[in-house]
Structures are given as C-alpha cells and as structure tokens.
Design a protein around this motif. Structure first.
Motif, short mmCIF file in Angstrom:
data_model
loop_
_atom_site.label_atom_id
_atom_site.label_comp_id
_atom_site.label_asym_id
_atom_site.label_seq_id
_atom_site.Cartn_x
_atom_site.Cartn_y
_atom_site.Cartn_z
N HIS A 1 40.97 -11.78 -43.84
CA HIS A 1 40.12 -12.86 -44.33
C HIS A 1 39.04 -13.28 -43.32
O HIS A 1 38.15 -14.05 -43.66
N LYS B 1 26.15 -15.69 -48.22
CA LYS B 1 27.55 -15.56 -48.63
C LYS B 1 28.50 -15.45 -47.44
O LYS B 1 29.71 -15.47 -47.61
N ASP B 2 27.95 -15.31 -46.25
CA ASP B 2 28.76 -15.31 -45.03
C ASP B 2 29.06 -16.75 -44.64
O ASP B 2 28.36 -17.67 -45.07
N HIS C 1 33.56 -15.12 -41.73
CA HIS C 1 33.92 -14.25 -42.85
C HIS C 1 32.66 -13.69 -43.47
O HIS C 1 31.62 -14.35 -43.51
N ASP D 1 36.44 -11.61 -40.24
CA ASP D 1 35.99 -10.34 -39.66
C ASP D 1 35.59 -10.45 -38.19
O ASP D 1 35.54 -9.45 -37.48
N GLU E 1 30.54 -11.55 -46.67
CA GLU E 1 30.23 -11.91 -48.05
C GLU E 1 31.30 -11.48 -49.06
O GLU E 1 31.37 -12.03 -50.15
N THR E 2 32.13 -10.52 -48.71
CA THR E 2 33.16 -10.07 -49.65
C THR E 2 34.44 -10.89 -49.57
O THR E 2 35.37 -10.67 -50.34
N ILE E 3 34.51 -11.83 -48.66
CA ILE E 3 35.71 -12.65 -48.45
C ILE E 3 35.51 -14.02 -49.10
O ILE E 3 34.44 -14.64 -48.96
N GLN E 4 36.51 -14.50 -49.78
CA GLN E 4 36.49 -15.85 -50.33
C GLN E 4 36.54 -16.85 -49.19
O GLN E 4 37.42 -16.78 -48.33
#
Length: 132
Positions: A16, A90-91, A107, A18, A109-112
């Motif tokens: 979750h 989205k980060d 986190h 990075d 952009e692909t992480i909630q």
C-alpha cells in the motif's frame, strides 16, 4: 527490529506504500528510508513538524501554497491532530507522528489512499504502543 525493517516490511512490504521514511520527531535525523525518497530537514522543520504541532499559521499557509515532501509539491487535504494527508494528482502522502518519530508514507496512483493511510496509521499506533 531495525527501523529499516519497518520501512521495508511494514510499509513498503504491505503493497500500500511505495516509498517511505521514518525520521526523528525533531526532524534532525533520518532513521530509515527507501532509496530516492529523501525528505529534507527544511521540509520537516519549516512545514511538517509545525503542522503536526498544530501551528495554525503554517497549516493555513500549506493549504494555500502546498506541502513539499522529498522535493515534490502536494496539496494538503487534511490535518487531524497527529496526521497530515496530502495529494498530488492520484499520488499522495500520509504523515503520522508518534512520541519519537515521524512516519512518512507515499502511495502511487494505483493504490487506494485509504489503504495507504491505514498502513501508516497502524505502524504509528504500534510504535506508540511500544513507547516510540
């Protein structure tokens, strides 16, 4: 357990987060970090630590100007006592303080964002429980 293990296993290892850093509450030393995620002492001491210590003037300025973490500008979205949340598209970053440390998790952009926040906050809770 070493501080680097917390970054590698508890934060980045969760999937979750990075990039992450754990720094002293004074902002004068980095205890552990992922490569390439250097949070500057200036960023910590002039903005992040004052916000965590509820300096309204610094917080209000950060809402207007943005919050810089590892040289990147984020839009401050929420401050709630011990934590700061900020976004860059989205980060995002979640920053939580304990008695002796500041945990900074990034986190992509692909992480909630909620999952990233929960991961950082859970480590903060654990460290507080351990006296840190």
């Amino acid at each position: 357990m070493s501080w680097q293990t917390y970054v590698d296993s508890s934060l980045v290892g969760s999937g979750h987060i990075d990039k992450a850093s754990i720094v002293s509450i004074a902002g004068d030393s980095t205890w552990a970090t992922t490569p390439g995620f250097a949070v500057g002492a200036d960023e910590l001491q002039k903005v992040i630590i004052p916000i965590l210590n509820e300096d309204e003037k610094v917080r209000d300025k950060a809402y207007g100007d943005g919050l810089y973490v590892a040289g990147e500008r984020y839009v401050l979205t929420k401050v709630d006592g011990r934590s700061i949340y900020a976004r860059q598209g989205k980060d995002g970053v979640c920053i939580a303080k304990t008695k002796q440390a500041i945990i900074i998790g990034h986190h992509g952009e692909t992480i909630q964002a909620g999952n990233a926040t929960q991961t950082v906050e859970a480590l903060a809770d654990y460290l507080i429980g351990q006296g840190y």
